[in-house]
Motif scaffolding. Structure first.
Motif, short mmCIF file in Angstrom:
data_model
loop_
_atom_site.label_atom_id
_atom_site.label_comp_id
_atom_site.label_asym_id
_atom_site.label_seq_id
_atom_site.Cartn_x
_atom_site.Cartn_y
_atom_site.Cartn_z
N TRP A 17 0.83 -1.20 0.00
CA TRP A 17 0.00 0.00 0.00
C TRP A 17 0.87 1.25 0.00
CZ3 TRP A 17 -0.31 4.09 3.37
CH2 TRP A 17 -1.34 5.00 3.13
N PHE A 18 1.92 1.29 0.80
CA PHE A 18 2.82 2.45 0.86
C PHE A 18 3.53 2.64 -0.48
CE2 PHE A 18 6.89 4.49 1.91
CZ PHE A 18 6.42 5.64 2.52
N THR A 19 3.95 1.55 -1.11
CA THR A 19 4.63 1.63 -2.39
C THR A 19 3.70 2.21 -3.47
OG1 THR A 19 6.00 -0.28 -1.83
CG2 THR A 19 5.86 0.30 -4.16
N PHE A 20 2.49 1.66 -3.57
CA PHE A 20 1.56 2.12 -4.61
C PHE A 20 0.95 3.49 -4.31
CE2 PHE A 20 1.40 -2.44 -5.75
CZ PHE A 20 1.73 -2.32 -7.08
N ALA A 21 0.77 3.81 -3.07
CA ALA A 21 0.10 5.06 -2.71
C ALA A 21 1.07 6.23 -2.59
CB ALA A 21 -0.67 4.88 -1.41
N VAL A 22 2.32 5.99 -2.25
CA VAL A 22 3.23 7.10 -1.98
C VAL A 22 4.44 7.09 -2.91
CG1 VAL A 22 4.69 8.17 -0.23
CG2 VAL A 22 2.48 7.20 0.42
N ILE A 23 5.18 6.01 -2.93
CA ILE A 23 6.48 5.98 -3.62
C ILE A 23 6.29 6.13 -5.14
CG2 ILE A 23 8.50 4.56 -4.14
CD1 ILE A 23 8.32 3.49 -1.28
N ILE A 24 5.41 5.35 -5.72
CA ILE A 24 5.24 5.42 -7.18
C ILE A 24 4.71 6.79 -7.62
CG2 ILE A 24 3.94 4.47 -9.15
CD1 ILE A 24 4.33 1.71 -7.91
N PRO A 25 3.68 7.39 -7.00
CA PRO A 25 3.25 8.72 -7.41
C PRO A 25 4.33 9.79 -7.23
CG PRO A 25 1.50 7.68 -6.14
CD PRO A 25 2.71 6.81 -6.04
N VAL A 26 5.10 9.70 -6.15
CA VAL A 26 6.17 10.67 -5.94
C VAL A 26 7.23 10.52 -7.02
CG1 VAL A 26 8.06 11.34 -4.39
CG2 VAL A 26 5.76 10.96 -3.46
N ALA A 27 7.62 9.28 -7.35
CA ALA A 27 8.62 9.03 -8.39
C ALA A 27 8.10 9.54 -9.75
CB ALA A 27 8.95 7.54 -8.46
N PHE A 28 6.83 9.30 -10.02
CA PHE A 28 6.24 9.77 -11.26
C PHE A 28 6.23 11.31 -11.32
CE2 PHE A 28 2.54 11.03 -13.82
CZ PHE A 28 2.90 10.46 -15.03
#
Length: 192
Positions: A17-28
């Motif tokens: 959940w943390f990866t999909f909700a925070v890390i990926i949008p921030v990286a994008f």
């Protein structure tokens, strides 16, 4: 054991959940910002190295080998900008010189037109003078005119005699010495 597997699944779900909700949008968002800044003409690599060179640990990412390449690239960019400025200045100079050449060409055309007009006026003046002189010989007796023609330059005598009516011209030739009359007659024929 059932609890530990449930807890493992639960902690894995939180990590996903943390990866999909925070890390990926921030990286994008970061990737999108880099692309937009690059399109806008900002050298992102130079800006990142400028702000991170004093941060320990991150400054080691930009190794000493990359710095000369970055500096060389920046130097080439500056050199290119300078050359573009020189090209723009030369183009401005060229357009100024082109305008000056066009002005000079127009002046030459104007002067040529004035010269042609002056030549035409001069020719008209000569023709008028020749007509006046020819008409003045009408009033002179042919025996008196013959010695005058003998002393004149032959080209001038030919022009004056050529403008006289044939009867008067014949009377003047009759009063001249035969050699001079023959020579002037042949010159009049060559002129016509």
């Amino acid at each position: 054991m059932a609890k530990s597997s449930y807890e493992d699944t639960k902690s894995t779900n939180k990590l996903l959940w943390f990866t999909f909700a925070v890390i990926i949008p921030v990286a994008f968002a970061i990737l999108l910002a880099i692309i937009v800044m690059t399109i806008a003409g900002i050298n992102v690599g130079d800006q990142v190295s400028k702000y991170t060179k004093n941060i320990p640990g991150i400054s080691s990412i930009f190794s000493e080998e990359e710095k000369p390449a970055i500096e060389q690239s920046t130097g080439k960019s500056r050199e290119l900008e300078q050359k573009e400025q020189v090209i723009m200045q030369l183009e401005e100079t060229l357009s100024g010189k082109t305008a000056m050449v066009e002005d000079l060409e127009q002046q030459v055309k104007d002067l040529e037109a004035k010269l042609e007009a002056a030549k035409n006026t001069e020719e008209e003046n000569k023709e008028e003078s020749l007509q006046m002189i020819s008409s003045s010989f009408k009033d002179i007796d042919p025996e008196e005119a013959a010695p005058i023609f003998a002393k004149l330059d032959k080209q001038i005598a030919v022009k004056v005699l050529g403008n006289m009516p044939p009867g008067e011209r014949g009377a003047v030739f009759a009063a001249m010495e035969p050699e001079l009359a023959a020579e002037l007659t042949s010159l009049i024929i060559e002129k016509n």
